[in-house]
Design a protein around this motif. Structure first.
Motif, PDB file in Angstrom:
ATOM      1  N   ALA A   1       0.846  -1.190   0.000  1.00 43.28           N
ATOM      2  CA  ALA A   1       0.000   0.000   0.000  1.00 43.28           C
ATOM      3  C   ALA A   1       0.886   1.246   0.000  1.00 43.28           C
ATOM      4  O   ALA A   1       1.839   1.331   0.782  1.00 43.28           O
ATOM      5  N   ILE A   2       0.574   2.204  -0.876  1.00 41.20           N
ATOM      6  CA  ILE A   2       1.430   3.382  -1.077  1.00 41.20           C
ATOM      7  C   ILE A   2       0.648   4.638  -0.721  1.00 41.20           C
ATOM      8  O   ILE A   2      -0.300   5.018  -1.420  1.00 41.20           O
ATOM      9  N   ALA A   3       1.025   5.275   0.376  1.00 41.85           N
ATOM     10  CA  ALA A   3       0.369   6.507   0.804  1.00 41.85           C
ATOM     11  C   ALA A   3       0.914   7.679  -0.016  1.00 41.85           C
ATOM     12  O   ALA A   3       2.039   7.630  -0.541  1.00 41.85           O
ATOM     13  N   PRO A   4       0.154   8.774  -0.141  1.00 43.63           N
ATOM     14  CA  PRO A   4       0.675   9.960  -0.836  1.00 43.63           C
ATOM     15  C   PRO A   4       1.943  10.461  -0.147  1.00 43.63           C
ATOM     16  O   PRO A   4       2.110  10.273   1.064  1.00 43.63           O
ATOM     17  N   PRO A   5       2.858  11.083  -0.881  1.00 41.05           N
ATOM     18  CA  PRO A   5       4.110  11.575  -0.283  1.00 41.05           C
ATOM     19  C   PRO A   5       3.856  12.455   0.935  1.00 41.05           C
ATOM     20  O   PRO A   5       3.016  13.354   0.898  1.00 41.05           O
ATOM     21  N   GLY A   6       4.573  12.160   2.025  1.00 42.76           N
ATOM     22  CA  GLY A   6       4.465  12.965   3.227  1.00 42.76           C
ATOM     23  C   GLY A   6       3.183  12.793   4.005  1.00 42.76           C
ATOM     24  O   GLY A   6       2.877  13.610   4.877  1.00 42.76           O
ATOM     25  N   GLN A   7       2.423  11.701   3.726  1.00 45.82           N
ATOM     26  CA  GLN A   7       1.125  11.522   4.363  1.00 45.82           C
ATOM     27  C   GLN A   7       1.073  10.233   5.198  1.00 45.82           C
ATOM     28  O   GLN A   7       1.823   9.280   4.982  1.00 45.82           O
ATOM     29  N   SER A   8       0.165  10.241   6.161  1.00 46.98           N
ATOM     30  CA  SER A   8      -0.159   9.066   6.966  1.00 46.98           C
ATOM     31  C   SER A   8      -1.655   8.812   6.808  1.00 46.98           C
ATOM     32  O   SER A   8      -2.457   9.730   7.004  1.00 46.98           O
ATOM     33  N   CYS A   9      -2.034   7.587   6.446  1.00 48.03           N
ATOM     34  CA  CYS A   9      -3.429   7.315   6.064  1.00 48.03           C
ATOM     35  C   CYS A   9      -4.045   6.168   6.860  1.00 48.03           C
ATOM     36  O   CYS A   9      -3.350   5.234   7.269  1.00 48.03           O
ATOM     37  N   GLU A  10      -5.366   6.264   7.060  1.00 42.49           N
ATOM     38  CA  GLU A  10      -6.186   5.191   7.608  1.00 42.49           C
ATOM     39  C   GLU A  10      -7.250   4.859   6.556  1.00 42.49           C
ATOM     40  O   GLU A  10      -7.823   5.769   5.945  1.00 42.49           O
ATOM     41  N   TRP A  11      -7.528   3.574   6.357  1.00 47.09           N
ATOM     42  CA  TRP A  11      -8.475   3.196   5.320  1.00 47.09           C
ATOM     43  C   TRP A  11      -9.075   1.825   5.589  1.00 47.09           C
ATOM     44  O   TRP A  11      -8.589   1.075   6.441  1.00 47.09           O
ATOM     45  N   GLY A  12     -10.153   1.535   4.865  1.00 41.46           N
ATOM     46  CA  GLY A  12     -10.804   0.248   4.974  1.00 41.46           C
ATOM     47  C   GLY A  12     -10.967  -0.395   3.603  1.00 41.46           C
ATOM     48  O   GLY A  12     -10.626   0.202   2.573  1.00 41.46           O
ATOM     49  N   ILE A  13     -11.497  -1.606   3.587  1.00 41.87           N
ATOM     50  CA  ILE A  13     -11.657  -2.360   2.340  1.00 41.87           C
ATOM     51  C   ILE A  13     -13.056  -2.960   2.284  1.00 41.87           C
ATOM     52  O   ILE A  13     -13.544  -3.526   3.271  1.00 41.87           O
ATOM     53  N   GLU A  14     -13.697  -2.834   1.143  1.00 45.67           N
ATOM     54  CA  GLU A  14     -14.897  -3.598   0.831  1.00 45.67           C
ATOM     55  C   GLU A  14     -14.537  -4.609  -0.250  1.00 45.67           C
ATOM     56  O   GLU A  14     -13.868  -4.258  -1.229  1.00 45.67           O
ATOM     57  N   VAL A  15     -14.966  -5.855  -0.075  1.00 43.05           N
ATOM     58  CA  VAL A  15     -14.704  -6.881  -1.088  1.00 43.05           C
ATOM     59  C   VAL A  15     -16.029  -7.386  -1.645  1.00 43.05           C
ATOM     60  O   VAL A  15     -17.060  -7.379  -0.960  1.00 43.05           O
ATOM     61  N   HIS A  16     -15.989  -7.795  -2.902  1.00 43.89           N
ATOM     62  CA  HIS A  16     -17.160  -8.389  -3.541  1.00 43.89           C
ATOM     63  C   HIS A  16     -16.981  -9.897  -3.538  1.00 43.89           C
ATOM     64  O   HIS A  16     -15.913 -10.412  -3.883  1.00 43.89           O
ATOM     65  N   TYR A  17     -18.044 -10.618  -3.116  1.00 47.28           N
ATOM     66  CA  TYR A  17     -17.945 -12.074  -3.104  1.00 47.28           C
ATOM     67  C   TYR A  17     -19.232 -12.713  -3.632  1.00 47.28           C
ATOM     68  O   TYR A  17     -20.310 -12.120  -3.608  1.00 47.28           O
ATOM     69  N   THR A  18     -19.088 -13.923  -4.110  1.00 53.52           N
ATOM     70  CA  THR A  18     -20.227 -14.755  -4.500  1.00 53.52           C
ATOM     71  C   THR A  18     -20.064 -16.110  -3.819  1.00 53.52           C
ATOM     72  O   THR A  18     -18.946 -16.520  -3.486  1.00 53.52           O
ATOM     73  N   ASP A  19     -21.193 -16.794  -3.608  1.00 48.73           N
ATOM     74  CA  ASP A  19     -21.117 -18.110  -2.973  1.00 48.73           C
ATOM     75  C   ASP A  19     -22.198 -19.038  -3.511  1.00 48.73           C
ATOM     76  O   ASP A  19     -22.989 -18.657  -4.385  1.00 48.73           O
ATOM     77  N   ALA A  20     -22.248 -20.244  -2.970  1.00 48.34           N
ATOM     78  CA  ALA A  20     -23.190 -21.258  -3.436  1.00 48.34           C
ATOM     79  C   ALA A  20     -24.618 -20.958  -3.014  1.00 48.34           C
ATOM     80  O   ALA A  20     -25.557 -21.610  -3.483  1.00 48.34           O
ATOM     81  N   HIS A  21     -24.788 -19.976  -2.148  1.00 46.53           N
ATOM     82  CA  HIS A  21     -26.122 -19.632  -1.650  1.00 46.53           C
ATOM     83  C   HIS A  21     -26.675 -18.396  -2.351  1.00 46.53           C
ATOM     84  O   HIS A  21     -27.571 -17.732  -1.841  1.00 46.53           O
ATOM     85  N   HIS A  22     -26.085 -18.083  -3.496  1.00 45.70           N
ATOM     86  CA  HIS A  22     -26.557 -16.991  -4.357  1.00 45.70           C
ATOM     87  C   HIS A  22     -26.344 -15.606  -3.747  1.00 45.70           C
ATOM     88  O   HIS A  22     -27.029 -14.652  -4.108  1.00 45.70           O
ATOM     89  N   GLN A  23     -25.415 -15.514  -2.806  1.00 45.49           N
ATOM     90  CA  GLN A  23     -25.021 -14.192  -2.309  1.00 45.49           C
ATOM     91  C   GLN A  23     -24.078 -13.569  -3.331  1.00 45.49           C
ATOM     92  O   GLN A  23     -23.172 -14.220  -3.846  1.00 45.49           O
ATOM     93  N   ASP A  24     -24.288 -12.295  -3.616  1.00 43.39           N
ATOM     94  CA  ASP A  24     -23.511 -11.604  -4.643  1.00 43.39           C
ATOM     95  C   ASP A  24     -23.483 -10.130  -4.246  1.00 43.39           C
ATOM     96  O   ASP A  24     -24.341  -9.355  -4.663  1.00 43.39           O
TER      97      ASP A  24
END
Length: 288
Positions: free
Chosen positions: A215-238
């Motif tokens: 992960a590459i923060a902007p020059p001279g910066q300190s960052c906090e962040w989160g992630i959303e992921v997309h998933y699919t499964d056998a139970h038709h969750q999408d």
């Protein structure tokens, strides 16, 4: 004789009926059990995540500290057989140099070197774990809730890279550039969008999957962040879901870059120990 034949036929019919009835009962029971197992499986979290920082000393690195080093600490640092370990014990935060993607598309490689200096990255391993009986496939992600502030670090100590290297995993800037995260492996597809050709599969007997993330923060910066992921499964969750930590709170990742105007800046390795903050000439200070 006729009565005997009729009795035999009746017995056969009775036996066939019993067999069919038992078969239908067993099939119905199995179907109900399967439905129950699927419902129970679907009620389990699709996956959990854990984050571990990179372990060990990389070949090239930058250490950032909240304060200036004293004269005694500076001497110990220069005399130490492992300055990396010594500085980390003092509370330093280690950064690495970004993988050099020599096989990436020209557009991405040109962006990588546009600043004239090598980029520092915060590197960690992101692991996905699942106890589901049926597979879960993660096929996309996006950065969310990004918040960056000016770095308040006071000291930089760098051991610059003497040559390009690529490591298996992914790389992205904050905020991400178009098509990021990209593949960093030294293989076909390097520098191209990771999820265009790959995915992470867990569950279904495959308990875990992991990614090395640069992960590459902007020059001279300190960052906090989160992630959303997309998933699919056998139970038709999408759907997209936000990753959470072990306490069930939204996962927050911390990523830094080197401060823009440190009070102390040291470089060593390719050159002798050099105090860049004293404006020496003929050195590699611009690479730090």
């Amino acid at each position: 004789m006729t009565s005997l034949v009729i009795g035999l036929v009746a017995g056969a019919v009775s036996l066939t009926f019993e067999t069919v009835r038992d078969y239908v009962f067993i099939s119905s029971t199995v179907a109900k059990e399967n439905d129950s197992q699927k419902k129970d499986d679907a009620s389990q979290p699709p996956f959990t995540v854990s984050v571990q920082p990179e372990r060990g000393e990389p070949q090239s690195w930058t250490m950032v500290l909240d304060r200036e080093l004293t004269a005694a600490e500076t001497q110990k640092m220069q005399d130490s057989p492992s300055p990396f370990s010594y500085l980390r014990d003092l509370g330093g935060h280690p950064l690495e140099y970004a993988s050099y993607l020599e096989n990436a598309p020209d557009r991405y490689r040109d962006q990588q070197i546009a600043s004239g200096r090598m980029e520092n990255v915060d590197t960690f391993k992101l692991s996905f774990l699942s106890t589901r009986a049926y597979p879960v496939m993660i096929d996309d992600w996006k950065v969310v809730d990004l918040a960056c502030t000016k770095s308040t670090r006071k000291t930089i100590v760098s051991r610059p890279s003497q040559g390009g290297a690529a490591y298996e995993g992914i790389s992205l800037h904050l905020p991400p550039r178009a098509d990021e995260p990209v593949l960093t492996d030294d293989t076909e597809g390097q520098g191209k969008p990771y999820f265009d050709s790959r995915y992470i599969e867990v569950g279904g007997g495959q308990s875990s999957g992991a990614l090395r993330v640069e992960a590459i923060a902007p020059p001279g910066q300190s960052c906090e962040w989160g992630i959303e992921v997309h998933y699919t499964d056998a139970h038709h969750q999408d759907e997209y879901v936000q990753l959470k930590d072990g306490d069930g709170s939204p996962l927050r990742l911390h990523t830094e870059s080197a401060p823009a105007s440190p009070r102390q800046k040291w470089v060593f390795g390719p050159v002798p120990w050099t105090p860049c903050h004293l404006n020496p000439r003929g050195n590699m200070c611009d690479l730090a």
